[in-house]
Motif scaffolding. Structure first.
Motif, PDB file in Angstrom:
ATOM      1  N   UNK A   3     -47.026  33.626  19.040  1.00 52.24           N
ATOM      2  CA  UNK A   3     -46.280  32.393  18.807  1.00 52.24           C
ATOM      3  C   UNK A   3     -45.696  32.439  17.392  1.00 52.24           C
ATOM      4  N   UNK A   4     -44.644  31.630  17.123  1.00 56.33           N
ATOM      5  CA  UNK A   4     -43.951  30.729  18.038  1.00 56.33           C
ATOM      6  C   UNK A   4     -42.938  31.479  18.914  1.00 56.33           C
ATOM      7  N   UNK A   5     -42.391  30.761  19.904  1.00 59.85           N
ATOM      8  CA  UNK A   5     -41.410  31.344  20.807  1.00 59.85           C
ATOM      9  C   UNK A   5     -40.003  31.068  20.298  1.00 59.85           C
ATOM     10  N   UNK A   6     -39.147  32.077  20.367  1.00 60.75           N
ATOM     11  CA  UNK A   6     -37.759  31.899  19.994  1.00 60.75           C
ATOM     12  C   UNK A   6     -37.060  30.900  20.896  1.00 60.75           C
ATOM     13  N   UNK A  17     -48.445  25.263  23.640  1.00 66.44           N
ATOM     14  CA  UNK A  17     -49.858  25.557  23.408  1.00 66.44           C
ATOM     15  C   UNK A  17     -50.718  25.039  24.567  1.00 66.44           C
ATOM     16  N   UNK A  18     -50.386  23.869  25.074  1.00 68.80           N
ATOM     17  CA  UNK A  18     -51.128  23.320  26.205  1.00 68.80           C
ATOM     18  C   UNK A  18     -50.953  24.198  27.439  1.00 68.80           C
ATOM     19  N   UNK A  19     -49.727  24.660  27.676  1.00 64.96           N
ATOM     20  CA  UNK A  19     -49.468  25.521  28.828  1.00 64.96           C
ATOM     21  C   UNK A  19     -50.231  26.838  28.714  1.00 64.96           C
ATOM     22  N   UNK A  20     -50.299  27.394  27.516  1.00 67.69           N
ATOM     23  CA  UNK A  20     -51.048  28.633  27.320  1.00 67.69           C
ATOM     24  C   UNK A  20     -52.512  28.449  27.684  1.00 67.69           C
ATOM     25  N   UNK A  21     -53.115  27.380  27.173  1.00 69.56           N
ATOM     26  CA  UNK A  21     -54.528  27.138  27.461  1.00 69.56           C
ATOM     27  C   UNK A  21     -54.749  26.858  28.951  1.00 69.56           C
ATOM     28  N   UNK A  22     -53.846  26.077  29.551  1.00 69.33           N
ATOM     29  CA  UNK A  22     -53.979  25.770  30.977  1.00 69.33           C
ATOM     30  C   UNK A  22     -53.897  27.036  31.832  1.00 69.33           C
ATOM     31  N   UNK A  23     -53.093  27.991  31.394  1.00 67.57           N
ATOM     32  CA  UNK A  23     -52.894  29.220  32.165  1.00 67.57           C
ATOM     33  C   UNK A  23     -53.989  30.255  31.927  1.00 67.57           C
ATOM     34  N   UNK A  24     -54.942  29.933  31.061  1.00 63.57           N
ATOM     35  CA  UNK A  24     -56.043  30.845  30.834  1.00 63.57           C
ATOM     36  C   UNK A  24     -55.893  31.742  29.627  1.00 63.57           C
ATOM     37  N   UNK A  25     -54.829  31.586  28.859  1.00 63.28           N
ATOM     38  CA  UNK A  25     -54.712  32.350  27.619  1.00 63.28           C
ATOM     39  C   UNK A  25     -55.772  31.844  26.641  1.00 63.28           C
ATOM     40  N   UNK A  26     -56.413  32.757  25.961  1.00 64.57           N
ATOM     41  CA  UNK A  26     -57.495  32.391  25.050  1.00 64.57           C
ATOM     42  C   UNK A  26     -57.038  32.251  23.610  1.00 64.57           C
ATOM     43  N   UNK A  27     -55.966  32.979  23.236  1.00 64.53           N
ATOM     44  CA  UNK A  27     -55.597  33.088  21.829  1.00 64.53           C
ATOM     45  C   UNK A  27     -54.105  32.853  21.620  1.00 64.53           C
ATOM     46  N   UNK A  28     -53.774  32.327  20.432  1.00 64.85           N
ATOM     47  CA  UNK A  28     -52.394  32.290  19.939  1.00 64.85           C
ATOM     48  C   UNK A  28     -52.375  33.049  18.613  1.00 64.85           C
ATOM     49  N   UNK A  29     -51.544  34.079  18.550  1.00 65.56           N
ATOM     50  CA  UNK A  29     -51.452  34.915  17.349  1.00 65.56           C
ATOM     51  C   UNK A  29     -50.035  34.847  16.792  1.00 65.56           C
ATOM     52  N   UNK A  42     -49.800  28.303  13.533  1.00 65.93           N
ATOM     53  CA  UNK A  42     -51.215  28.249  13.876  1.00 65.93           C
ATOM     54  C   UNK A  42     -51.846  26.927  13.447  1.00 65.93           C
ATOM     55  N   UNK A  43     -51.357  26.364  12.359  1.00 67.01           N
ATOM     56  CA  UNK A  43     -51.857  25.058  11.928  1.00 67.01           C
ATOM     57  C   UNK A  43     -51.522  24.004  12.977  1.00 67.01           C
ATOM     58  N   UNK A  44     -50.310  24.073  13.530  1.00 65.61           N
ATOM     59  CA  UNK A  44     -49.940  23.148  14.599  1.00 65.61           C
ATOM     60  C   UNK A  44     -50.818  23.372  15.828  1.00 65.61           C
ATOM     61  N   UNK A  45     -51.048  24.625  16.163  1.00 64.33           N
ATOM     62  CA  UNK A  45     -51.902  24.917  17.315  1.00 64.33           C
ATOM     63  C   UNK A  45     -53.323  24.417  17.084  1.00 64.33           C
ATOM     64  N   UNK A  46     -53.812  24.526  15.857  1.00 61.42           N
ATOM     65  CA  UNK A  46     -55.156  24.047  15.548  1.00 61.42           C
ATOM     66  C   UNK A  46     -55.275  22.560  15.813  1.00 61.42           C
ATOM     67  N   UNK A  47     -54.218  21.822  15.484  1.00 63.37           N
ATOM     68  CA  UNK A  47     -54.246  20.371  15.658  1.00 63.37           C
ATOM     69  C   UNK A  47     -53.963  19.946  17.086  1.00 63.37           C
ATOM     70  N   UNK A  48     -53.089  20.674  17.774  1.00 63.20           N
ATOM     71  CA  UNK A  48     -52.622  20.253  19.087  1.00 63.20           C
ATOM     72  C   UNK A  48     -53.438  20.789  20.250  1.00 63.20           C
ATOM     73  N   UNK A  49     -54.082  21.944  20.093  1.00 65.62           N
ATOM     74  CA  UNK A  49     -54.745  22.561  21.247  1.00 65.62           C
ATOM     75  C   UNK A  49     -56.071  23.201  20.828  1.00 65.62           C
ATOM     76  N   UNK A  50     -57.161  22.437  20.900  1.00 64.98           N
ATOM     77  CA  UNK A  50     -58.461  22.949  20.434  1.00 64.98           C
ATOM     78  C   UNK A  50     -59.053  24.039  21.317  1.00 64.98           C
TER      79      UNK A  50
END
Length: 322
Positions: A3-6, A17-29, A42-50
């Motif tokens: 992440x992030x996506x172009x 981030x929510x879609x990634x977690x829902x689909x079973x992805x474990x990590x955002x790098x 990553x700071x946004x992901x930390x706040x938005x998708x625990x």
């Protein structure tokens, strides 16, 4: 997933981030070249998708001062306790020297020294002394994280791979095929039992093989003409295969360099095809010993036309069997 996506503003990444977690992805790098910095997404992901773990692949060892790098990593580790991994590496002369006005000098030693410094600093220790490539006087984090992040080192050839095994919590690999993983990991036999092995895996998610190979050739010439990556692939045994590309590139023949890359090499280094085919190729990296396979999507015309809804659909398709 990288992440992030172009094409998607950072302000709209909560849905991603929510879609990634829902689909079973474990990590955002995140990566850090010339787009977003490595820490803001990553700071946004930390706040938005625990539900997601977070990691940098990589934060360059040259472009932040040692203290600032430690502070930035500590803040993210505090925002996402136990979910953040700090990946550092040498980066490249272009990123470090041409774009950030820092001398790209002794990359191995600088990476080693930054690794040692941030490990001590993130543990809350007072750091006061001389390293080979810099000196630090009486630095101590005011907010050391309760759970210090794991520190991973990007590595290509034996020296850096062995350093990662000896002193880091994991290694980050890049620009290699599943068959190459064993060659790299042969240099990390002395690593601890829970040593992480991450690899960035480039995906062109389309069944149009001609399009994917055209994009892949452009990516290969952009990266494998960089001296460090050229040396890496010589070490992997591709000197004869890549020699025509390197010769054309050095002579200024960009079209000739692209044409010199065989389909076989593109297919080894670039994952493309349907979501199911992409999943199978990524699984091959995991089967070879990669514990954190990090997909890096390259936009396709279909994704660009479809916008965020198309991206969310693709994430769902990539993340779980149909």
């Amino acid at each position: 997933m990288t992440v992030p996506f172009g094409g998607v503003p950072l302000s709209e990444h909560a849905a991603v981030f929510s879609a990634l977690a829902d689909a079973g992805f474990t990590d955002a790098w995140s990566a850090e070249v010339a787009g977003a910095d490595g820490f803001t997404p990553l700071t946004l992901a930390a706040a938005w998708e625990p539900r997601l773990r977070l990691g940098t692949a990589i934060a360059p060892a040259f472009t932040r001062g040692p203290g600032l790098l430690a502070m930035t990593a500590a803040a993210l580790a505090e925002a996402a306790p136990g979910r953040f991994q700090l990946g550092i590496g040498a980066s490249s002369p272009v990123v470090v020297g041409d774009w950030n006005a820092v001398d790209f000098d002794r990359p191995f030693a600088r990476s080693r020294d930054v690794l040692r410094f941030v490990r001590s600093a993130l543990a809350g220790e007072l750091v006061d002394g001389d390293f080979d490539t810099f000196s630090v006087r009486r630095f101590r984090l005011e907010r050391p994280p309760a759970t210090p992040p794991q520190i991973m080192l990007a590595a290509l050839r034996p020296g850096m791979l062995r350093l990662a095994a000896a002193e880091a919590d994991g290694v980050i690999l890049n620009w290699l095929s599943p068959a190459d993983v064993a060659t790299a990991l042969a240099e990390t036999k002395e690593a601890k039992a829970d040593f992480e092995v991450a690899a960035r895996i480039f995906l062109v998610p389309t069944e149009d093989a001609a399009y994917a190979r055209t994009v892949g050739r452009r990516m290969i010439t952009a990266y494998l003409t960089v001296p460090a990556y050229a040396a890496f692939h010589r070490w992997l045994g591709r000197a004869e295969l890549l020699a025509p590309m390197w010769q054309a590139w050095q002579s200024g023949d960009r079209k000739g360099a692209l044409a010199a890359i065989p389909d076989q090499l593109v297919d080894e280094l670039i994952v493309h095809g349907s979501p199911a085919e992409c999943r199978a190729r990524v699984q091959a990296y995991a089967d070879a010993g990669v514990t954190v396979p990090i997909m890096a999507l390259t936009p396709t015309p279909e994704l660009e036309r479809g916008g965020l809804p198309a991206l969310l659909d693709l994430i769902a398709a990539l993340g779980r069997p149909a």
